[in-house]
Design a protein around this motif. Structure first.
Motif, short mmCIF file in Angstrom:
data_model
loop_
_atom_site.label_atom_id
_atom_site.label_comp_id
_atom_site.label_asym_id
_atom_site.label_seq_id
_atom_site.Cartn_x
_atom_site.Cartn_y
_atom_site.Cartn_z
N GLU A 63 0.81 -1.23 0.00
CA GLU A 63 0.00 0.00 0.00
C GLU A 63 0.84 1.28 0.00
O GLU A 63 0.41 2.32 -0.47
CB GLU A 63 -0.94 0.01 1.21
N PHE A 64 2.08 1.20 0.52
CA PHE A 64 2.90 2.42 0.57
C PHE A 64 3.25 2.96 -0.81
O PHE A 64 3.46 4.15 -0.99
CB PHE A 64 4.20 2.17 1.35
N GLN B 164 0.41 5.04 -1.72
CA GLN B 164 0.29 6.19 -0.84
C GLN B 164 1.42 7.20 -1.02
O GLN B 164 1.19 8.39 -1.00
CB GLN B 164 0.31 5.71 0.61
N TYR B 165 2.64 6.69 -1.17
CA TYR B 165 3.78 7.61 -1.07
C TYR B 165 4.70 7.66 -2.28
O TYR B 165 5.29 8.68 -2.56
CB TYR B 165 4.63 7.24 0.15
N PHE C 246 6.47 7.88 -5.88
CA PHE C 246 6.25 8.51 -7.17
C PHE C 246 6.33 7.47 -8.29
O PHE C 246 5.99 7.75 -9.42
CB PHE C 246 7.28 9.60 -7.44
N PHE D 278 10.19 10.26 4.97
CA PHE D 278 9.50 10.62 3.73
C PHE D 278 7.98 10.52 3.92
O PHE D 278 7.22 11.32 3.39
CB PHE D 278 9.95 9.68 2.61
N ALA D 279 7.58 9.52 4.71
CA ALA D 279 6.14 9.33 4.93
C ALA D 279 5.64 10.17 6.10
O ALA D 279 4.62 9.86 6.70
CB ALA D 279 5.86 7.85 5.17
N MET E 57 3.27 3.02 8.64
CA MET E 57 4.71 2.99 8.37
C MET E 57 5.49 2.78 9.67
O MET E 57 6.43 1.99 9.74
CB MET E 57 5.11 4.32 7.70
#
Lengths: 880, 146
Positions: free
Chosen positions: A633-634, A637-638, A640, B29-30, B112
Motif C-alpha cells: 500500500e505504501f 500512498q507515497y 512517485f 518521507f512518509a 509505516m
C-alpha cells in the motif's frame, strides 16, 4: 392483451395488412409480364420474321420492335423493383410500429403488475422479454400475411403453368407436397417445444446475470465467484443442449425437404422420360416443365421457412402472454385517465378481517381489524414479524389483501384510482430508491402526474413534436411530451414562485438535507452559464476570503494563487501550469511527456535541472521502496514510482551511471523527467527547493502561459483572480489557493472561514441550488444511504399528502437525528394523517394513537393514554 | 531540512537508533512537518489514532481526564516521541496533548511506524521498554496527584 398473435396482428394492423395484400396482388401481373417478355423478345423480335408489326397503331420494323420490347422490359424491371422496394419498406415500417406497440403494451403491463409479482419475475427476465425476445416478432408481423400471399401466389402461377403444359407432370410436381405438409409440422412441433424451453433458459440466464450484477459486492466479499461461475455455466450448458437439439432437428427437416425436392425431378425423368419416349409428351415441353419446376422450389422453400418463423413467433407471443398476465393486475382504468383532481382524504381507514397470505400459505396479516382515523398521528408497534410492514403497505395499496376489506375514506381501496393514492397519500420505507438524475429531479419526482404544458408556438420543435405524436398514435404509444413541464406545484396548492421556494426550503429543512446539499454545492463543478449571477457571487466570496487573509492566523492556513510567486504548497507541475488541466493533455502525470512543456523547460534552462532532479528522485524512490513487496500500500500512498516500474528505473539509473544523464535515450529521459513535476519541494525534501529554481519556475509559468499555442488553449483553465474557473469546484473557486500542509487543522479551520464567508454573503441558498442539481449516479450511487433516505422522505413530503405512511424511513440515520426529524414531521403533520411504523416503541408516546401488532393481528389500539396502563402490551413494549 | 537531515533527526528516537538509514529516510518521507501554536490541541481523548508524533522543537503537555478534570501527566520536549502507544494498542487516543509555546513536530504515518517496529527486533524490544517506563511514570504521577 390479445390471446393469439394473429388476433393482435389483425386488431392493430388490419388495414395495413390488407393494403399490403392488395399491392402484392397488383404486382403479380407485372411480375408475370416480366417473366413472359423475354420469351416474346427472343421468339418474336430476334427470331421473328413478319415485319413490320403493328404496335398501338404504329407499324414497327424489326430493330424498332426489338428496342420497344427491350425498353418495355427495362420499364418492367423498374416497376417490379419499385413494387418490391415499396412492399419491403411498408412491411418493415409496419413490423417496427407493431413492435413498438407490443413493447409499449408490455411495459404498460409491467407498470400495472401487483408488486408481489416482482418476487416471481426478476428484473433480468422482464428486460430480456421486453427487449430481445420480442425483437423477431416485429420482422414476422410485417410479413405475416404478405409473404405467404406473395410466395403462394408465385407458387400457384408456376403450378398452373406446368398444369397447362401437361397435367400428369403437374400432378407429379406437387405429388409430394401433401407428405411434406403432413410430416414437417409434426417434426416442427418438437422444435417449437424446444424453442419454448430455450426462451425460458435464456430468461433464467438473464436472471442469473442480473443477480450477479446486483450482488457483485457479496460475490467479492464472500469469494463466491467460482460458485457463481458454476451456476452460469449450468445455464449456458442447458442453452447449448437445447440449441444443439434444435439444430439437429432443424437440419433434419432441411435434409428431408431437400430430399423430397430432388425426388420430384426423379419422377419427371422417369415418368416424363417414358412419356417422351412413348410420344405422349414433346421433348420441349419436358424441358419447359423442368425449368418451371426449378422456379417452383424457391417459393415453396420460402413458404416452408415462413411456416417455421410463424410457429416460432406464435410460441414467443404465447410465452409473453403467459408472463404478462399475472393475477390481480391493476386494471388499466385505475391507472390511466382519471379525474383532474382528487378530493382531500377525510374519515377513516377501515380494515376488517383482512388476510394477506403468500403462496406457501403464510399469513402475514391474519384477520386484522382496525379503524384508523385518517387525521392525526398513529404509531404502529410490533416486532418485524408481527405484520406491521404489511399493514403499512396495505394502507398504501402496495400489499394486496386476499380476504376481507380495506376502506380508505369510505371507498374500497381495491377500486380507487391510483391518482388518489399517488396524490393524496405517500409511502416511504427503508428501501430508499432514487432514480438516476439530479437530486432536484428526485425530490420533485412525485409531482409529475401529467404534462402541464408542452412547447408553445409553431416552432420547428413543435412541428417535430407533431410528427412524433402522429407516429406515436399509429403505434398506440403515449402522446404525452416527456420534455414538457410535468412538475405540478399548483396541484399541491402552491401557486407562485415564492410559495414554491418557501415550500422546498421548508421540506429540505424538515428532512435534514440542507447541510448535505450545501456540501454537494461546494464540491460541484458547474457550468457557470446555467446560473446567472453565480460567477459574481463566487468572485465576491473569493475576494472576501482573500481579504480575511490579512489576519495572520488565517493567512497561514492557505496560500493563494499568485501568478508572480512560487506556491510552496503546490507541486512543481502545478506551479508551472498555474491552472486546472482540462482533459489529459496537461495531466500531472503526463507533463514529462508533453512536448510543449519540455520546450518551456528548455527556454528557461530548467531542462537539465529537471533531468538531474528526476535522477535523484528515482534514486531515492529505489532506496526507500526497493525492500517493500510489490503492490504494497505504501507505493500507492507515497511512492512517485509504482512497484511495477521500479526495476525499469533501476536500469535507467544504471545506464546513466555509464553514459551520464545526457547520454540517455529520449525514452529514458522522458521517464526521469516525469518525476520532478510531482514534487512539492518543501514537503518532499527531495530537491528543487532553492530560491533560484523557484524564480525560474515562476518564469517558466509565464512563458508557458504566454506562448501557449491556440490548439492547447482549451486544455487548461488558468487561475485568474478575476475569473471563475469552470474546471474547478465551487469550493476551490472560493478558496483560490492551496491549503497549507504544515498546519494540522488547516482544512477544518479554513472550512469554518469559508462557512463564515458564505453566510455573510448569503450564499447558502445558491449552494443548495447547486447541490440540488448534483447527479446522484446510477441508483443514487454517489449518495450515502442516509442521504438517499432523506431524499425519499423529501419526495413524499413535498407532495403535501393528506396521509403520510412511514415505515421506518430513516433507519440509516443515527438515532439522535432520527428522533429530531421525527419530532419535526409529527409537528408538520398536525391536522393531517401520519402513520409511522416505529422501530423504537419508546417514542410512541409522541403519537396520538397506537396500534400494537402481534402475529398478523392488531392486538391493541387506542390513544396513548388509554393504552398506557400497566399490563397492556403497549405498556410492556414502550414504557416498562 | 532535507530528507537526509530529517532521517538523522529521527535517529534520536531510542526505538529507531539501530535502524538502517534507508528505513529512517522512508519513515521521514512518509511524515509531515506540522506546526502548532501555543495552546493548540494535537489530539484529544477518543480521537482515532493513525500516527505518532516526534517533537523537532518546542514543548507539549499531556493531560488525562480524571474525575472530570484535566490532569497533567507528562511534559514533552525536543526529540520526544508521543502518540505511539495508541498505535500499538489500536485504540483511540487515551490522553490530550497540547502545545506549550510554538511546537514543531514530525507526524509519522501510523502504518509505516508499525512496519518499522515490527520488522526490526531491536525496535520491538525498545517498544516494550518504553511502554513499561511510561506505564510506571504515569502510575506514579497519578499516585502523587491522588
Amino acid at each position: 392483451m390479445d390471446t393469439t398473435l394473429f388476433k393482435f396482428i389483425w386488431r392493430y394492423s388490419k388495414t395495413q395488412q390488407i393494403t399490403l395484400l392488395l399491392v402484392t396482388l397488383v404486382s403479380f401481373p407485372f411480375l408475370y409480364f416480366s417473366l413472359d417478355l423475354p420469351k416474346i423478345i427472343i421468339n418474336q423480335a430476334i427470331g421473328g420474321s413478319e415485319f413490320p408489326k403493328p404496335v398501338l397503331g404504329y407499324d414497327l420494323e424489326q430493330i424498332e420492335y426489338l428496342l420497344v420490347l427491350s425498353f418495355a422490359f427495362l420499364a418492367l424491371v423498374l416497376i417490379n423493383g419499385g413494387f418490391k422496394f415499396w412492399i419491403n419498406v411498408f412491411r418493415g415500417r409496419l413490423g417496427e410500429r407493431m413492435l413498438r406497440r407490443l413493447r409499449y403494451i408490455l411495459y404498460g403491463r409491467v407498470l400495472r403488475f401487483p408488486l408481489p409479482q416482482f418476487r416471481k419475475t426478476s428484473q433480468g427476465e422482464i428486460i430480456a422479454m421486453v427487449t430481445a425476445e420480442v425483437e423477431p416478432l416485429g420482422g414476422y408481423i410485417g410479413e405475416a400475411l404478405s409473404l405467404p400471399a406473395f410466395q403462394g401466389g408465385t407458387l400457384l402461377t408456376i403450378i398452373g403453368f406446368i398444369m397447362v403444359q401437361n397435367p400428369i407432370l403437374g400432378v407429379a410436381a406437387i405429388a409430394l407436397y401433401p407428405i411434406q405438409m403432413y410430416i414437417i409440422p409434426k417434426l416442427q412441433r418438437k422444435i417449437n417445444l424446444l424453442g419454448k424451453e430455450r426462451v425460458q433458459a435464456v430468461r433464467r440466464l438473464s436472471e442469473q446475470i442480473g443477480e450477479s450484477v446486483s450482488g457483485a459486492q457479496e460475490i467479492h466479499v464472500h469469494d463466491t465467484s467460482a460458485y457463481a461461475r458454476a451456476h452460469i455455466s449450468l445455464w449456458l450448458a442447458k442453452i447449448y443442449d437445447i440449441r444443439y437439439e434444435i439444430y439437429r432437428r432443424k437440419f433434419f427437416i432441411k435434409f428431408l425437404n431437400n430430399f423430397i425436392a430432388q425426388v420430384t425431378p426423379f419422377l419427371f425423368y422417369s415418368i416424363g422420360g417414358v412419356l417422351v419416349i412413348k410420344g405422349h409428351l414433346s421433348f420441349g415441353a419436358l424441358v419447359a416443365v423442368l425449368a418451371a419446376y426449378k422456379d417452383l422450389s424457391a417459393p415453396w422453400k420460402e413458404l416452408l421457412a415462413h411456416y417455421q418463423v410463424a410457429a416460432d413467433a406464435r410460441i414467443k407471443y404465447d410465452q409473453l402472454i403467459e408472463q404478462f398476465q399475472p393475477a390481480r393486475m391493476l386494471p388499466e382504468e385505475q391507472q390511466l385517465g382519471g379525474p383532474e383532481t382528487f378530493p382531500a382524504l377525510d374519515g377513516d381507514i377501515e380494515i376488517s378481517n383482512v388476510i394477506v397470505e403468500d403462496e406457501d400459505g403464510f399469513k402475514s396479516l391474519d384477520s386484522a381489524n382496525a379503524i384508523i382515523p385518517i387525521k392525526g398521528s398513529t404509531a404502529i408497534l410490533g416486532s418485524s414479524e408481527s405484520g406491521r410492514d404489511d399493514l403499512a403497505r396495505l394502507i398504501a395499496r402496495l400489499t394486496l389483501h386476499d380476504k376481507g376489506t380495506v376502506k380508505l375514506a369510505g371507498s374500497d381501496i381495491s377500486d380507487v384510482h391510483e391518482g388518489l393514492l399517488g396524490r393524496r397519500t405517500a409511502y416511504v420505507d427503508q428501501n430508499a430508491f432514487v432514480f438516476s438524475g439530479t437530486i432536484r429531479e428526485n425530490i420533485f419526482y412525485g409531482l409529475q402526474h401529467r404534462p402541464l404544458a408542452g412547447l408553445d408556438g409553431s416552432s420547428e420543435e413543435e412541428l417535430l413534436r407533431d410528427a412524433a405524436i402522429k407516429e406515436a398514435v399509429l403505434a398506440g404509444n403515449s402522446i404525452d411530451d416527456p420534455l414538457a413541464d410535468w412538475i405540478d406545484f399548483a396541484g399541491v396548492g402552491l401557486t407562485d414562485k415564492e410559495q414554491v421556494e418557501a415550500h422546498i426550503n421548508d421540506i429540505l429543512n424538515a428532512c435534514g438535507l440542507r447541510r448535505d446539499l450545501r456540501e454537494f454545492g461546494l464540491q460541484s463543478s458547474v457550468q457557470i452559464s446555467r446560473y446567472p449571477g453565480l460567477e459574481d457571487a463566487i468572485l465576491k466570496a473569493r475576494q472576501e476570503l482573500l481579504s480575511r487573509l490579512d489576519d495572520p492566523k488565517i493567512a497561514r492556513l492557505v496560500e493563494p494563487f499568485d501568478r508572480d510567486k512560487f506556491n510552496s504548497n503546490m507541486t512543481v507541475g502545478e506551479n508551472i501550469l498555474m491552472g486546472t488541466p482540462v482533459g489529459p493533455e496537461f495531466d500531472l502525470h503526463n507533463l514529462g511527456r508533453n512536448s510543449y512543456i519540455l520546450s518551456v523547460l528548455n527556454k528557461t534552462n530548467l531542462y537539465h535541472q529537471f533531468l538531474e532532479t528526476g535522477g535523484k528522485v528515482a534514486g531515492m524512490m529505489i532506496e526507500l521502496f526497493k525492500d517493500l513487496p510489490p503492490g504494497h500500500e505504501f507505493f500507492e500512498q507515497y511512492s512517485f514510482i509504482q512497484s511495477d516500474d521500479l526495476p525499469e528505473f533501476q536500469q535507467i539509473l544504471r545506464r546513466a551511471e555509464t553514459q551520464g544523464l545526457d547520454g540517455l535515450s529520449e525514452e529514458d529521459k522522458t521517464q526521469l523527467l516525469s518525476l520532478p513535476f510531482m514534487l512539492i519541494p518543501d514537503r518532499h525534501r527531495l530537491g528543487l527547493a532553492d530560491k533560484d529554481i523557484r524564480s525560474k519556475l515562476v518564469a517558466a509559468r509565464k512563458i508557458f502561459a504566454d506562448d501557449l499555442p491556440d490548439n492547447l488553449k482549451d486544455a487548461i483553465e488558468f487561475y485568474d483572480v478575476d475569473r471563475y474557473n469552470a474546471a474547478a469546484s465551487v469550493q476551490d473557486n472560493i478558496l483560490f489557493g492551496k491549503i497549507a500542509h504544515g498546519r494540522a487543522q488547516a482544512r477544518k479551520e479554513i472550512g469554518q472561514v469559508i462557512d463564515d464567508v458564505l453566510e455573510k454573503l448569503n450564499l447558502d441558498q445558491t449552494l443548495i441550488d447547486l447541490g440540488l442539481d448534483m447527479p446522484v449516479g446510477i441508483a443514487g450511487g454517489r449518495l450515502s444511504s442516509a442521504q438517499r433516505q432523506k431524499i425519499c422522505l423529501a419526495r413524499a413530503m413535498i407532495k403535501n399528502p393528506d396521509l403520510l405512511i412511514l415505515n421506518d424511513p430513516l433507519s440509516a440515520l443515527d438515532r439522535k437525528t432520527q428522533e429530531a426529524l421525527m419530532g419535526d414531521v409529527i409537528e408538520r403533520f398536525k391536522g393531517r394523517g401520519l402513520i409511522w411504523v416505529l422501530n423504537q416503541p419508546e417514542l410512541a408516546s409522541r403519537f396520538d394513537r397506537v396500534l400494537v401488532m402481534e402475529e398478523g393481528r392488531i392486538v391493541e389500539q387506542g390513544t396513548t393514554e388509554q393504552l398506557a396502563k400497566a399490563g397492556s402490551r403497549y405498556h410492556a413494549l414502550a414504557i416498562a | 531540512m532535507d530528507l537526509e537531515e530529517a532521517a538523522r533527526t529521527l535517529k534520536n528516537i531510542p526505538l529507531f537508533s539501530k535502524l538502517e538509514p534507508s528505513k529512517l529516510k522512508l519513515l521521514a518521507f512518509a511524515s509531515d512537518q506540522l506546526i502548532f501554536d501555543d495552546g493548540e490541541v494535537i489530539f484529544s481523548t477518543g480521537d482515532r489514532a493513525d500516527s505518532a508524533y516526534f517533537i523537532e522543537s518546542g514543548e507539549a503537555e499531556v493531560f488525562v481526564d480524571f474525575d472530570d478534570k484535566h490532569v497533567k501527566v507528562n511534559h514533552l520536549g525536543p526529540h520526544d516521541l508521543f502518540g505511539e502507544m495508541a498505535l500499538f494498542l489500536s485504540t483511540g487516543r487515551s490522553a490530550i496533548v497540547i502545545a506549550k509555546g510554538d511546537l514543531k513536530v514530525m507526524k509519522l504515518d501510523g502504518s509505516m511506524f508499525l512496519k518499522m517496529v515490527t520488522e526490526n527486533p531491536d525496535a520491538a524490544l525498545g517498544v516494550m521498554t518504553v511502554l513499561s517506563e511510561k506505564l510506571v511514570s504515569t502510575s506514579q504521577s497519578l499516585a502523587n496527584k491522588s
